[in-house]
Design an enzyme around this catalytic site. Structure first.
Site, PDB file in Angstrom:
ATOM      1  N   LYS A   1       7.865   4.358  15.846  1.00  0.00           N
ATOM      2  CA  LYS A   1       8.033   4.702  17.276  1.00  0.00           C
ATOM      3  C   LYS A   1       6.903   5.578  17.786  1.00  0.00           C
ATOM      4  CE  LYS A   1      10.440   7.917  15.030  1.00  0.00           C
ATOM      5  NZ  LYS A   1      11.471   7.944  14.073  1.00  0.00           N
TER       6      LYS A   1
ATOM      7  N   ALA B   1       0.845  -1.198   0.000  1.00  0.00           N
ATOM      8  CA  ALA B   1       0.000   0.000   0.000  1.00  0.00           C
ATOM      9  C   ALA B   1       0.878   1.244   0.000  1.00  0.00           C
ATOM     10  CB  ALA B   1      -0.905   0.004   1.229  1.00  0.00           C
TER      11      ALA B   1
ATOM     12  N   LYS C   1      11.133   7.362  21.714  1.00  0.00           N
ATOM     13  CA  LYS C   1      12.005   6.189  21.864  1.00  0.00           C
ATOM     14  C   LYS C   1      12.271   5.920  23.339  1.00  0.00           C
ATOM     15  CE  LYS C   1      14.069   7.147  17.379  1.00  0.00           C
ATOM     16  NZ  LYS C   1      15.104   7.929  16.703  1.00  0.00           N
TER      17      LYS C   1
ATOM     18  N   GLY D   1      16.980   2.467  14.893  1.00  0.00           N
ATOM     19  CA  GLY D   1      16.869   1.793  13.586  1.00  0.00           C
ATOM     20  C   GLY D   1      17.638   0.510  13.339  1.00  0.00           C
TER      21      GLY D   1
ATOM     22  N   GLU E   1      15.700  16.575   8.518  1.00  0.00           N
ATOM     23  CA  GLU E   1      14.575  16.841   7.626  1.00  0.00           C
ATOM     24  C   GLU E   1      14.494  18.348   7.349  1.00  0.00           C
ATOM     25  OE1 GLU E   1      12.156  14.407   6.855  1.00  0.00           O
ATOM     26  OE2 GLU E   1      13.163  12.844   7.997  1.00  0.00           O
TER      27      GLU E   1
ATOM     28  N   ILE F   1      20.130  -0.905  15.018  1.00  0.00           N
ATOM     29  CA  ILE F   1      20.815  -1.554  16.146  1.00  0.00           C
ATOM     30  C   ILE F   1      19.893  -2.592  16.777  1.00  0.00           C
ATOM     31  CG2 ILE F   1      21.957  -1.195  18.369  1.00  0.00           C
ATOM     32  CD1 ILE F   1      22.348   1.750  17.610  1.00  0.00           C
TER      33      ILE F   1
END
Ligand SMILES: NC(=O)c1ccc[n+]([C@@H]2O[C@H](COP(=O)([O-])OP(=O)(O)OC[C@H]3O[C@@H](n4cnc5c(N)ncnc54)[C@H](OP(=O)(O)O)[C@@H]3O)[C@@H](O)[C@H]2O)c1
Length: 433
Positions: free
Chosen positions: A111, A49, A211, A140, A196, A142
């Site tokens: 998360k 999707a 997290k 991510g 970002e 680890i």
């Protein structure tokens, strides 16, 4: 070695095919046979999707696998496992709850979803007796969640201290090593793709807080949500703070800290000074690391890449293999272990150590006045020294562990003392003991 003809094939319905989803598809395409030999299951993405089904994609998947109707993927009787890589709370929450209710195990890297609606999802997984795995949701690439939940199932963890946001770690590394300002370091992080275009969730600590909530829930077997985590971002970290820290043998890091204090859970995210000799101090650039302390194991550290398509896909595929084996051969991984109802300790009642740099009048008796203000608030001083003279006189303090509320009250009182010209810099100190 010939493949046994009986290898079960597990069909994966993937929600989202962006950075992580396309890396997962590539990994299954390139390593599919290895996985089949090692794990005894064949994984095939049969439905995907996305928002835009006509967009060109790098994922090695047939065009007719794509749809914009995520519900049709979740409800497809030919999908055995649902992999959620959309991000955000809705519609991911509803889609995964629906999948679990339909008896399909799920894997997610989300998360935000887990830190806000984790309990609901885990309840749905328990009711359906199906797996929910989320290795990629924290740090991510680890392997961290499985070691904490499974390998350390017999341990009583006391403290988790982590650098779990690569963007802010990159920015603080630039500030420390190149003397950059926060704004310049952020611009550099954006240029390199570490931040970002809208870096708010990284810079204000909310990504790390989500997290932290997940880590605290797992470590202490209780329910902790994002809103329970005290949060302070890195926008207020000044070059002066970094320079002071470095001069004193510390490094400034944005830390996610979850610890048990008198049976209560204290969870917080804030910039802190840690000794340059602490293992977390050497975690540079966009790397992540999580330092775990327990009664029997002592100290453990997990280090690696906390983001990026390929590292994150490695965690996701590991989860898919575990889930697929349970579908194929029966069994279920450890479910939600947050069965205790531990109180959350407010930040004011949490304890920590503090660094304080005061510009003061250079005259006899000033140190005694300041020490009295600390004493009246129940804060004791571990180290103090004077730097500079006359107009330049500075007193630098490191406190013993004190309650946050007591320290803040002491600082408020110090600001009102005529002998204190200015509170030049103030940082929490971690990792001393
Ligand atoms: N990127 C990382 O390094 C990293 C690391 C750890 C964890 N994660 C987590 O992994 C998840 C995915 O991250 P990402 O970086 O891969 O995100 P991304 O690149 O933005 O991809 C998101 C994908 O979801 C699709 N999508 C969004 N809304 C949808 C909807 N309502 N229905 C169907 N499809 C929808 C998008 O479709 P279109 O392609 O058509 O736009 C896109 O394919 C997030 O939870 C993130 O927090 C990411």
């Amino acid at each position: 070695m010939d493949r046994p003809v009986t290898t079960p094939e597990i069909r994966v319905g993937m929600l989202g095919c962006g950075t992580v989803g396309s890396a997962v598809a590539r990994m299954l395409d390139e390593h599919g046979e290895d996985i089949e030999r090692r794990a005894g299951v064949r994984l095939r993405i049969t439905r995907v999707a996305v928002r835009d089904a006509s967009a060109s994609r790098t994922a090695p998947l047939p065009r007719d696998a794509y749809t914009t109707d995520a519900w049709s993927v979740v409800r497809d009787p030919d999908v055995d496992v649902v992999l959620e890589l959309i991000g955000g709370i809705e519609p991911a929450r509803e889609l995964l709850t629906d999948a679990l209710r339909a008896g399909k195990p799920v894997v997610t890297a989300n998360k935000e979803l887990l830190a806000n609606a984790g309990t609901e999802l885990f309840d749905a997984a328990d009711a359906a007796e199906r797996d929910i795995r989320f290795e990629a949701a924290v740090a991510g690439g680890i392997p961290l969640i499985a070691p904490l939940r499974e390998s350390l199932a017999g341990e009583r963890l006391e403290r988790v201290l982590g650098i779990v946001n690569g963007t802010t770690n990159y920015i603080l590394t630039r500030m420390s090593e190149h003397g950059s300002t926060f704004a310049d370091a952020l611009a550099e992080a954006q240029r390199l793709g570490y931040a970002e275009t809208d870096p708010t969730a990284d810079v204000d600590g909310s990504d790390a807080a989500a997290k932290c909530a997940i880590l605290a829930s797992i470590a202490f077997h209780t329910r902790v949500v994002s809103g329970d985590v005290f949060r302070e971002g890195i926008a207020g970290v000044m070059p002066q703070d970094i320079a002071d820290a470095s001069r004193l043998g510390y490094v400034v890091k944005l830390l996610a800290i979850a610890e048990l204090q008198d049976g209560e859970v204290a969870a917080r995210v804030h910039p802190a000074m840690i000794p340059a000799s602490h293992p977390l101090a050497s975690v540079r650039d966009a790397f992540n690391a999580v330092f775990v302390e327990g009664g029997r194991i002592g100290q453990l550290m997990f280090y690696g890449r906390g983001a990026g398509g390929d590292p994150t896909a490695a965690s996701v595929v590991g989860d898919l293999v575990a889930v697929a084996r349970n579908v194929a051969f029966g069994g279920r991984a450890i479910g939600w272990t947050s069965v205790l109802d531990r109180p959350i300790r407010s930040m004011n009642h949490s304890t920590g150590q503090y660094y304080l740099n005061l510009h003061v009048e250079d005259r006899p008796g000033v140190l005694a006045e300041i020490a009295e203000a600390f004493g009246r608030n129940g804060v004791s001083i571990e180290r103090v020294w004077q730097e500079g003279f006359g107009e330049e006189a500075t007193l630098v303090f490191i406190t013993h562990r004190a309650r946050e509320g007591a320290f803040q009250a002491a600082v408020a009182e110090l600001r009102g003392l005529p002998s204190v010209r200015d509170v030049a810099s103030m940082l929490r100190v971690e990792g001393e003991e």
